[in-house]
Write an enzyme that holds these catalytic residues in place. Structure first.
Site, PDB file in Angstrom:
ATOM      1  N   PHE A  49       0.774  -1.234   0.000  1.00 17.02           N
ATOM      2  CA  PHE A  49       0.000   0.000   0.000  1.00 17.02           C
ATOM      3  C   PHE A  49       0.812   1.294   0.000  1.00 17.02           C
ATOM      4  O   PHE A  49       0.243   2.369   0.174  1.00 17.02           O
ATOM      5  CB  PHE A  49      -0.953   0.003   1.198  1.00 17.02           C
ATOM      6  N   HIS A  80      14.311  -5.755  16.626  1.00 17.67           N
ATOM      7  CA  HIS A  80      13.080  -5.357  17.326  1.00 17.67           C
ATOM      8  C   HIS A  80      13.376  -4.830  18.725  1.00 17.67           C
ATOM      9  O   HIS A  80      12.692  -3.933  19.205  1.00 17.67           O
ATOM     10  CB  HIS A  80      12.036  -6.488  17.339  1.00 17.67           C
ATOM     11  N   ALA A  97      -6.999  -5.693  11.389  1.00 19.86           N
ATOM     12  CA  ALA A  97      -7.675  -6.674  12.250  1.00 19.86           C
ATOM     13  C   ALA A  97      -6.763  -7.849  12.576  1.00 19.86           C
ATOM     14  O   ALA A  97      -6.753  -8.345  13.711  1.00 19.86           O
ATOM     15  CB  ALA A  97      -8.962  -7.160  11.585  1.00 19.86           C
ATOM     16  N   ASN A 132     -12.464  -3.087   7.683  1.00 17.32           N
ATOM     17  CA  ASN A 132     -13.816  -3.000   7.167  1.00 17.32           C
ATOM     18  C   ASN A 132     -14.814  -2.963   8.317  1.00 17.32           C
ATOM     19  O   ASN A 132     -14.585  -3.535   9.379  1.00 17.32           O
ATOM     20  CB  ASN A 132     -14.094  -4.208   6.255  1.00 17.32           C
ATOM     21  N   CYS A 165     -13.702  -0.147  -0.096  1.00 19.24           N
ATOM     22  CA  CYS A 165     -14.524  -1.173  -0.744  1.00 19.24           C
ATOM     23  C   CYS A 165     -15.909  -0.656  -1.115  1.00 19.24           C
ATOM     24  O   CYS A 165     -16.675  -1.363  -1.761  1.00 19.24           O
ATOM     25  CB  CYS A 165     -14.642  -2.383   0.168  1.00 19.24           C
TER      26      CYS A 165
END
Length: 192
Positions: A49, A80, A97, A132, A165
């Site tokens: 993205f 990390h 999610a 979503n 969406c």
């Protein structure tokens, strides 16, 4: 004096806002009492993205491969751990999610989740959910959000709007100016 901001991006389409988030972080830097240094950690799915060329060249981006290529022997750096020590604040924007569920269960199978698992809870961790509406409304989401908040992590709540969406409802990542306000607030600067 410097403030170190670590941004984590996960596999949500809201990662497309990464360049805008970076621009807004640096936009008012001259008005701040300290210099801001930023580093980014991305999940493999977040890479879909954004474009590396949209990120300023002075902002390093780390991914899972960097974790493994930086260590070969005892005494070598553990990425990390080094990143969690370096940062004054960890901002996961967006928190999809899948990664929300991993964090709430203590899983750490990528660089973003390993940084979160190694995070010193005396320092702020901001998370910006993005998913979503149907995923947001699933009963487990509220449980996962509350788990993270019970550890002292601070939620930057999602908003309602028309999603990529085409669905309309809660689940969109908070607007970038809202995220910036939260970052500056936890760093001790209330108004910018």
């Amino acid at each position: 004096m410097e403030k170190h901001v670590l941004i984590g991006c996960t596999g949500s389409v809201a990662t497309i806002k990464l360049p805008l988030l970076l621009n807004k972080i640096f936009e008012k830097e001259n008005d701040l009492p300290w210099k801001i240094k930023v580093k980014i950690v991305v999940s493999e799915h977040a890479k879909h993205f954004y474009t590396v060329s949209d990120v300023p060249t002075n902002v390093p981006i780390y991914c899972d491969q960097d974790e493994w290529s930086s260590w070969t022997n005892r005494g070598d750096p553990v990425l990390h751990i080094d990143l969690s020590k370096w940062a004054d604040v960890f901002v996961i924007a967006p928190l999809d999610a899948n990664t929300l569920a991993k964090l709430a269960q203590g899983l750490c199978d990528n660089l973003v989740t390993c940084v979160a698992r190694a995070w010193d809870t005396s320092k702020p961790l901001l998370f910006c959910p993005a998913m979503n509406t149907r995923m947001w409304e699933h009963p487990i989401t509220a449980t996962h959000i509350e788990t993270l908040k019970s550890w002292g992590y601070k939620e930057v709540p999602c908003i309602s709007k028309t999603l990529m969406c085409g669905d309309t409802g809660l689940g969109a990542m908070a607007e970038v100016p809202t995220i910036i306000e939260h970052i500056y607030s936890v760093l001790g600067l209330n108004k910018c």
